[in-house]
Design a protein around this motif. Structure first.
Motif, mmCIF file in Angstrom:
data_model
loop_
_atom_site.group_PDB
_atom_site.id
_atom_site.type_symbol
_atom_site.label_atom_id
_atom_site.label_comp_id
_atom_site.label_asym_id
_atom_site.label_seq_id
_atom_site.Cartn_x
_atom_site.Cartn_y
_atom_site.Cartn_z
ATOM 1 N N GLY A 114 20.675 -22.991 -36.985
ATOM 2 C CA GLY A 114 20.976 -23.958 -35.938
ATOM 3 C C GLY A 114 20.031 -24.054 -34.775
ATOM 4 O O GLY A 114 20.037 -25.054 -34.074
ATOM 5 N N GLY A 115 19.231 -23.057 -34.491
ATOM 6 C CA GLY A 115 18.296 -23.162 -33.379
ATOM 7 C C GLY A 115 18.961 -23.523 -32.065
ATOM 8 O O GLY A 115 19.929 -22.890 -31.644
ATOM 9 N N THR A 116 18.463 -24.568 -31.432
ATOM 10 C CA THR A 116 18.966 -25.005 -30.128
ATOM 11 C C THR A 116 20.471 -25.219 -30.141
ATOM 12 O O THR A 116 21.179 -24.826 -29.215
ATOM 13 N N TRP A 117 20.972 -25.819 -31.203
ATOM 14 C CA TRP A 117 22.396 -26.177 -31.247
ATOM 15 C C TRP A 117 23.281 -24.985 -31.577
ATOM 16 O O TRP A 117 24.488 -25.025 -31.371
ATOM 17 N N ARG A 118 22.717 -23.913 -32.065
ATOM 18 C CA ARG A 118 23.444 -22.657 -32.231
ATOM 19 C C ARG A 118 23.469 -21.912 -30.909
ATOM 20 O O ARG A 118 24.479 -21.366 -30.507
ATOM 21 N N ASP A 119 22.339 -21.877 -30.237
ATOM 22 C CA ASP A 119 22.182 -21.034 -29.053
ATOM 23 C C ASP A 119 22.768 -21.616 -27.778
ATOM 24 O O ASP A 119 23.237 -20.876 -26.926
ATOM 25 N N ASN A 120 22.719 -22.909 -27.605
ATOM 26 C CA ASN A 120 23.220 -23.527 -26.375
ATOM 27 C C ASN A 120 24.691 -23.867 -26.535
ATOM 28 O O ASN A 120 25.040 -24.842 -27.193
ATOM 29 N N ARG A 121 25.546 -23.070 -25.929
ATOM 30 C CA ARG A 121 27.004 -23.211 -26.109
ATOM 31 C C ARG A 121 27.734 -23.381 -24.779
ATOM 32 O O ARG A 121 28.882 -23.007 -24.645
ATOM 33 N N TYR A 122 27.112 -23.937 -23.786
ATOM 34 C CA TYR A 122 27.755 -24.104 -22.484
ATOM 35 C C TYR A 122 28.669 -25.339 -22.503
ATOM 36 O O TYR A 122 28.483 -26.242 -23.321
ATOM 37 N N PRO A 123 29.647 -25.401 -21.599
ATOM 38 C CA PRO A 123 30.567 -26.553 -21.558
ATOM 39 C C PRO A 123 29.808 -27.862 -21.336
ATOM 40 O O PRO A 123 28.957 -27.957 -20.451
ATOM 41 N N GLY A 124 30.075 -28.829 -22.172
ATOM 42 C CA GLY A 124 29.478 -30.143 -22.036
ATOM 43 C C GLY A 124 28.117 -30.323 -22.696
ATOM 44 O O GLY A 124 27.524 -31.398 -22.580
ATOM 45 N N VAL A 125 27.629 -29.307 -23.413
ATOM 46 C CA VAL A 125 26.321 -29.449 -24.060
ATOM 47 C C VAL A 125 26.374 -30.605 -25.052
ATOM 48 O O VAL A 125 27.317 -30.739 -25.828
ATOM 49 N N ALA A 126 25.361 -31.471 -24.972
ATOM 50 C CA ALA A 126 25.307 -32.640 -25.842
ATOM 51 C C ALA A 126 23.852 -33.090 -25.963
ATOM 52 O O ALA A 126 23.001 -32.688 -25.163
ATOM 53 N N CYS A 127 23.587 -33.922 -26.967
ATOM 54 C CA CYS A 127 22.234 -34.459 -27.106
ATOM 55 C C CYS A 127 22.018 -35.534 -26.046
ATOM 56 O O CYS A 127 22.963 -36.140 -25.548
ATOM 57 N N ASP A 128 20.758 -35.747 -25.703
ATOM 58 C CA ASP A 128 20.431 -36.724 -24.668
ATOM 59 C C ASP A 128 19.773 -37.984 -25.235
ATOM 60 O O ASP A 128 19.214 -38.780 -24.503
ATOM 61 N N VAL A 129 19.864 -38.128 -26.538
ATOM 62 C CA VAL A 129 19.422 -39.346 -27.217
ATOM 63 C C VAL A 129 20.542 -39.748 -28.172
ATOM 64 O O VAL A 129 21.389 -38.924 -28.529
ATOM 65 N N PRO A 130 20.571 -40.983 -28.617
ATOM 66 C CA PRO A 130 21.650 -41.397 -29.522
ATOM 67 C C PRO A 130 21.747 -40.500 -30.764
ATOM 68 O O PRO A 130 20.740 -40.132 -31.369
ATOM 69 N N SER A 131 22.960 -40.172 -31.120
ATOM 70 C CA SER A 131 23.233 -39.216 -32.196
ATOM 71 C C SER A 131 22.601 -39.585 -33.529
ATOM 72 O O SER A 131 22.198 -38.694 -34.280
ATOM 73 N N HIS A 132 22.507 -40.864 -33.836
ATOM 74 C CA HIS A 132 21.958 -41.238 -35.153
ATOM 75 C C HIS A 132 20.525 -40.743 -35.333
ATOM 76 O O HIS A 132 20.062 -40.589 -36.450
ATOM 77 N N LEU A 133 19.845 -40.433 -34.232
ATOM 78 C CA LEU A 133 18.497 -39.863 -34.333
ATOM 79 C C LEU A 133 18.540 -38.406 -34.784
ATOM 80 O O LEU A 133 17.508 -37.840 -35.125
ATOM 81 N N TYR A 134 19.723 -37.803 -34.787
ATOM 82 C CA TYR A 134 19.887 -36.434 -35.242
ATOM 83 C C TYR A 134 20.294 -36.364 -36.709
ATOM 84 O O TYR A 134 20.825 -35.366 -37.161
ATOM 85 N N SER A 135 20.059 -37.409 -37.442
ATOM 86 C CA SER A 135 20.302 -37.403 -38.881
ATOM 87 C C SER A 135 18.965 -37.295 -39.599
ATOM 88 O O SER A 135 18.017 -38.004 -39.260
ATOM 89 N N PHE A 136 18.892 -36.425 -40.597
ATOM 90 C CA PHE A 136 17.715 -36.398 -41.454
ATOM 91 C C PHE A 136 17.665 -37.702 -42.243
ATOM 92 O O PHE A 136 18.706 -38.246 -42.600
ATOM 93 N N SER A 137 16.466 -38.164 -42.558
ATOM 94 C CA SER A 137 16.330 -39.401 -43.334
ATOM 95 C C SER A 137 16.943 -39.259 -44.721
ATOM 96 O O SER A 137 17.418 -40.235 -45.306
ATOM 97 N N PHE A 138 16.974 -38.039 -45.246
ATOM 98 C CA PHE A 138 17.537 -37.795 -46.577
ATOM 99 C C PHE A 138 19.038 -37.504 -46.525
ATOM 100 O O PHE A 138 19.670 -37.378 -47.556
ATOM 101 N N GLU A 139 19.590 -37.403 -45.332
ATOM 102 C CA GLU A 139 21.015 -37.083 -45.181
ATOM 103 C C GLU A 139 21.543 -37.788 -43.929
ATOM 104 O O GLU A 139 21.925 -37.151 -42.946
ATOM 105 N N LEU A 140 21.535 -39.122 -43.983
ATOM 106 C CA LEU A 140 21.980 -39.904 -42.832
ATOM 107 C C LEU A 140 23.455 -39.631 -42.542
ATOM 108 O O LEU A 140 24.248 -39.407 -43.456
ATOM 109 N N ASN A 141 23.800 -39.661 -41.286
ATOM 110 C CA ASN A 141 25.175 -39.401 -40.878
ATOM 111 C C ASN A 141 25.705 -40.606 -40.104
ATOM 112 O O ASN A 141 25.435 -40.736 -38.916
#
Length: 166
Positions: free
Chosen positions: A42-69
């Motif tokens: 998980g890297g960043t998303w495993r290690d950063n566990r503070y209240p309210g942690v979220a991505c700062d760009v639209p979530s669809h950019l966090y999908s792999f091209s081979f595994e769209l979410n």
């Protein structure tokens, strides 16, 4: 020091970069091992566990091209949701069998004459190993080590000190 069988590629890190590379290597039929210093992916998303942690760009950019979410829960998803996505990708593509958890890269030497990397690792249990590979991919990310700012008086502060990445 024991020696692990030679592989085509050693990948360091199980964040987005390492996982994406592992899937590409698997699709290409290459042998590989992934070194992960922590006990989970998980890297960043495993290690950063503070209240309210979220991505700062639209979530669809966090999908792999081979595994769209298409099912992100929010436009800017929470960290635990992104981590769950990464865990699901690792399971779907059977990557766990390639990951050496609690194993950090200690040194990497390239022999130009043979075109082979010799990679020394150490594990949390104190064991050391050597892996040889034709290629070394560093997917360690920019946020894997906390940066503690130099603040006057920090060393005398009596309260609890925390960092979002630790």
């Amino acid at each position: 020091m024991s020696t692990v069988a030679e592989v085509d590629v050693v990948v360091v890190g199980t964040g987005f970069s390492g996982i994406g590379m592992a899937v590409a290597l698997q699709d290409a039929g290459r042998s590989f091992v992934i070194l992960e210093k922590a006990d989970e992916i998980g890297g960043t998303w495993r290690d950063n566990r503070y209240p309210g942690v979220a991505c700062d760009v639209p979530s669809h950019l966090y999908s792999f091209s081979f595994e769209l979410n298409p099912y992100w829960s929010h436009t800017y998803s929470r960290g635990d949701v992104i981590q769950d996505y990464l865990l699901a990708v690792v399971e779907k593509y059977g990557l766990r069998e390639h990951i050496r958890f609690d194993t950090a890269l200690h040194a990497a030497d390239f022999d130009e004459s043979s075109g082979v990397w010799t990679i020394a690792t150490h594990s949390s249990d104190g064991s050391t190993h050597t892996v040889t590979a034709r290629a070394l991919v560093l997917g360690v990310g920019a946020l894997h080590l906390p940066h503690i700012p130099l603040i006057d008086g920090l060393h005398t502060f009596a309260g609890e000190l925390i960092h979002t990445a630790a």
